[in-house]
Design a protein around this motif. Sequence first.
Motif, PDB file in Angstrom:
ATOM      1  N   PRO A  62      -0.077   6.337  14.500  1.00  0.00           N
ATOM      2  CA  PRO A  62       0.188   6.074  13.335  1.00  0.00           C
ATOM      3  C   PRO A  62       1.205   6.985  12.240  1.00  0.00           C
ATOM      4  O   PRO A  62       2.211   6.506  11.854  1.00  0.00           O
ATOM      5  CB  PRO A  62      -1.062   6.226  12.579  1.00  0.00           C
ATOM      6  N   GLN A  63       1.034   8.227  12.724  1.00  0.00           N
ATOM      7  CA  GLN A  63       2.331   8.994  11.999  1.00  0.00           C
ATOM      8  C   GLN A  63       3.484   8.904  12.449  1.00  0.00           C
ATOM      9  O   GLN A  63       4.179   9.022  11.574  1.00  0.00           O
ATOM     10  CB  GLN A  63       1.709  10.642  12.463  1.00  0.00           C
ATOM     11  N   GLN A  64       3.687   8.548  13.727  1.00  0.00           N
ATOM     12  CA  GLN A  64       4.905   8.146  14.332  1.00  0.00           C
ATOM     13  C   GLN A  64       5.483   6.891  13.814  1.00  0.00           C
ATOM     14  O   GLN A  64       6.886   7.046  13.152  1.00  0.00           O
ATOM     15  CB  GLN A  64       5.145   8.018  15.827  1.00  0.00           C
ATOM     16  N   ALA A  65       4.648   5.984  13.280  1.00  0.00           N
ATOM     17  CA  ALA A  65       4.990   4.720  12.867  1.00  0.00           C
ATOM     18  C   ALA A  65       5.514   4.778  11.662  1.00  0.00           C
ATOM     19  O   ALA A  65       6.757   4.522  10.978  1.00  0.00           O
ATOM     20  CB  ALA A  65       3.969   3.728  13.154  1.00  0.00           C
ATOM     21  N   LEU A  66       4.738   5.530  10.701  1.00  0.00           N
ATOM     22  CA  LEU A  66       5.012   5.881   9.273  1.00  0.00           C
ATOM     23  C   LEU A  66       6.408   6.684   9.314  1.00  0.00           C
ATOM     24  O   LEU A  66       7.346   6.518   8.359  1.00  0.00           O
ATOM     25  CB  LEU A  66       3.765   6.965   8.804  1.00  0.00           C
ATOM     26  N   ASP A  67       6.579   7.635  10.195  1.00  0.00           N
ATOM     27  CA  ASP A  67       7.909   8.386  10.059  1.00  0.00           C
ATOM     28  C   ASP A  67       9.085   7.575  10.437  1.00  0.00           C
ATOM     29  O   ASP A  67      10.061   7.773   9.826  1.00  0.00           O
ATOM     30  CB  ASP A  67       7.887   9.496  11.274  1.00  0.00           C
ATOM     31  N   ALA A  68       8.797   6.344  11.173  1.00  0.00           N
ATOM     32  CA  ALA A  68       9.589   5.704  11.780  1.00  0.00           C
ATOM     33  C   ALA A  68      10.036   4.547  10.515  1.00  0.00           C
ATOM     34  O   ALA A  68      11.000   3.605  10.636  1.00  0.00           O
ATOM     35  CB  ALA A  68       9.419   4.867  12.737  1.00  0.00           C
ATOM     36  N   GLY A  69       9.249   4.872   9.528  1.00  0.00           N
ATOM     37  CA  GLY A  69       9.639   3.289   8.264  1.00  0.00           C
ATOM     38  C   GLY A  69       8.740   2.434   8.241  1.00  0.00           C
ATOM     39  O   GLY A  69       8.914   1.444   7.324  1.00  0.00           O
ATOM     40  N   VAL A  70       7.693   2.272   9.235  1.00  0.00           N
ATOM     41  CA  VAL A  70       6.698   1.241   9.284  1.00  0.00           C
ATOM     42  C   VAL A  70       5.979   1.328   7.910  1.00  0.00           C
ATOM     43  O   VAL A  70       5.479   2.383   7.428  1.00  0.00           O
ATOM     44  CB  VAL A  70       5.654   1.199  10.627  1.00  0.00           C
ATOM     45  N   MET A  88       0.858  -1.193  -0.024  1.00  0.00           N
ATOM     46  CA  MET A  88       0.098   0.076  -0.037  1.00  0.00           C
ATOM     47  C   MET A  88       0.898   1.122  -0.026  1.00  0.00           C
ATOM     48  O   MET A  88       1.813   1.243   0.743  1.00  0.00           O
ATOM     49  CB  MET A  88      -0.979   0.010   1.161  1.00  0.00           C
ATOM     50  N   ARG A  89       0.627   2.183  -0.869  1.00  0.00           N
ATOM     51  CA  ARG A  89       1.136   3.530  -0.947  1.00  0.00           C
ATOM     52  C   ARG A  89       0.875   4.497   0.192  1.00  0.00           C
ATOM     53  O   ARG A  89      -0.302   4.060   0.620  1.00  0.00           O
ATOM     54  CB  ARG A  89       1.085   4.147  -2.327  1.00  0.00           C
ATOM     55  N   LEU A  90       1.678   5.408   0.648  1.00  0.00           N
ATOM     56  CA  LEU A  90       1.146   6.294   1.390  1.00  0.00           C
ATOM     57  C   LEU A  90      -0.226   7.071   1.112  1.00  0.00           C
ATOM     58  O   LEU A  90      -0.989   7.470   1.778  1.00  0.00           O
ATOM     59  CB  LEU A  90       1.947   7.426   1.879  1.00  0.00           C
ATOM     60  N   THR A  91      -0.262   7.293  -0.287  1.00  0.00           N
ATOM     61  CA  THR A  91      -1.502   7.992  -0.768  1.00  0.00           C
ATOM     62  C   THR A  91      -2.769   7.126  -0.546  1.00  0.00           C
ATOM     63  O   THR A  91      -3.706   7.701  -0.216  1.00  0.00           O
ATOM     64  CB  THR A  91      -1.255   8.248  -2.416  1.00  0.00           C
ATOM     65  N   GLU A  92      -2.700   6.105  -0.865  1.00  0.00           N
ATOM     66  CA  GLU A  92      -3.963   4.982  -0.252  1.00  0.00           C
ATOM     67  C   GLU A  92      -3.982   5.039   1.040  1.00  0.00           C
ATOM     68  O   GLU A  92      -5.202   4.999   1.424  1.00  0.00           O
ATOM     69  CB  GLU A  92      -3.540   3.697  -1.124  1.00  0.00           C
ATOM     70  N   PHE A  93      -3.211   4.976   1.877  1.00  0.00           N
ATOM     71  CA  PHE A  93      -3.172   5.218   3.289  1.00  0.00           C
ATOM     72  C   PHE A  93      -4.030   6.314   3.764  1.00  0.00           C
ATOM     73  O   PHE A  93      -5.085   6.398   4.374  1.00  0.00           O
ATOM     74  CB  PHE A  93      -1.876   5.138   4.123  1.00  0.00           C
ATOM     75  N   TRP A  94      -3.695   7.322   3.325  1.00  0.00           N
ATOM     76  CA  TRP A  94      -4.289   8.802   3.486  1.00  0.00           C
ATOM     77  C   TRP A  94      -5.767   8.627   2.873  1.00  0.00           C
ATOM     78  O   TRP A  94      -6.701   9.361   3.646  1.00  0.00           O
ATOM     79  CB  TRP A  94      -3.379   9.965   3.122  1.00  0.00           C
ATOM     80  N   HIS A  95      -5.990   8.427   1.816  1.00  0.00           N
ATOM     81  CA  HIS A  95      -7.229   8.143   1.203  1.00  0.00           C
ATOM     82  C   HIS A  95      -8.291   7.511   1.989  1.00  0.00           C
ATOM     83  O   HIS A  95      -9.173   8.062   2.400  1.00  0.00           O
ATOM     84  CB  HIS A  95      -7.045   7.571  -0.380  1.00  0.00           C
ATOM     85  N   ARG A  96      -7.697   6.352   2.459  1.00  0.00           N
ATOM     86  CA  ARG A  96      -8.547   5.423   3.318  1.00  0.00           C
ATOM     87  C   ARG A  96      -8.653   6.214   4.670  1.00  0.00           C
ATOM     88  O   ARG A  96      -9.790   6.219   5.320  1.00  0.00           O
ATOM     89  CB  ARG A  96      -7.829   4.167   3.664  1.00  0.00           C
ATOM     90  N   MET A  97      -7.764   6.769   5.326  1.00  0.00           N
ATOM     91  CA  MET A  97      -7.976   7.557   6.676  1.00  0.00           C
ATOM     92  C   MET A  97      -8.915   8.654   6.214  1.00  0.00           C
ATOM     93  O   MET A  97      -9.899   8.942   7.303  1.00  0.00           O
ATOM     94  CB  MET A  97      -6.569   8.022   6.903  1.00  0.00           C
ATOM     95  N   GLU A  98      -8.701   9.398   5.402  1.00  0.00           N
ATOM     96  CA  GLU A  98      -9.765  10.543   5.076  1.00  0.00           C
ATOM     97  C   GLU A  98     -11.303  10.093   4.759  1.00  0.00           C
ATOM     98  O   GLU A  98     -12.361  10.567   5.149  1.00  0.00           O
ATOM     99  CB  GLU A  98      -9.170  11.204   3.786  1.00  0.00           C
ATOM    100  N   HIS A  99     -11.420   8.929   4.070  1.00  0.00           N
ATOM    101  CA  HIS A  99     -12.599   8.233   3.933  1.00  0.00           C
ATOM    102  C   HIS A  99     -13.372   7.710   5.317  1.00  0.00           C
ATOM    103  O   HIS A  99     -14.560   8.072   5.202  1.00  0.00           O
ATOM    104  CB  HIS A  99     -12.424   6.879   2.950  1.00  0.00           C
ATOM    105  N   HIS A 100     -12.635   7.407   6.237  1.00  0.00           N
ATOM    106  CA  HIS A 100     -13.088   6.872   7.186  1.00  0.00           C
ATOM    107  C   HIS A 100     -13.399   7.952   8.401  1.00  0.00           C
ATOM    108  O   HIS A 100     -14.340   7.876   9.208  1.00  0.00           O
ATOM    109  CB  HIS A 100     -12.350   5.813   7.917  1.00  0.00           C
ATOM    110  N   LEU A 101     -12.563   9.178   8.176  1.00  0.00           N
ATOM    111  CA  LEU A 101     -12.528  10.096   9.478  1.00  0.00           C
ATOM    112  C   LEU A 101     -12.725  11.232   9.065  1.00  0.00           C
ATOM    113  O   LEU A 101     -12.816  12.369   9.970  1.00  0.00           O
ATOM    114  CB  LEU A 101     -11.170   9.990  10.256  1.00  0.00           C
ATOM    115  N   GLY A 102     -12.680  11.559   7.820  1.00  0.00           N
ATOM    116  CA  GLY A 102     -12.652  12.926   7.408  1.00  0.00           C
ATOM    117  C   GLY A 102     -11.569  13.510   7.100  1.00  0.00           C
ATOM    118  O   GLY A 102     -10.521  13.152   7.592  1.00  0.00           O
ATOM    119  N   SER A 103     -11.349  14.513   6.019  1.00  0.00           N
ATOM    120  CA  SER A 103     -10.124  15.065   5.583  1.00  0.00           C
ATOM    121  C   SER A 103      -9.323  15.824   6.758  1.00  0.00           C
ATOM    122  O   SER A 103      -8.156  15.663   6.752  1.00  0.00           O
ATOM    123  CB  SER A 103     -10.239  15.936   4.453  1.00  0.00           C
TER     124      SER A 103
END
Length: 64
Positions: free
Chosen positions: A36-44, A1-16
Amino acid sequence: MRLTEFWHRMEHHLGSTYARSWARDQVLAELGNRTPQQALDAGVEAKAVWRAVWQALELPPSER
């Protein structure tokens, strides 16, 4: 999954606006007690972070 897809799903479920805030503030045990942001920043991988978010939000299996 790309980051763009991750953020698309997040925004879909929680709002932009709330999606980014939630990702910065919500600490998840599944991510090593990181947000989640810390995990992404750490390379997860985004897919692993999404699985933890999916579980925390108790989303249906079809959204996994």
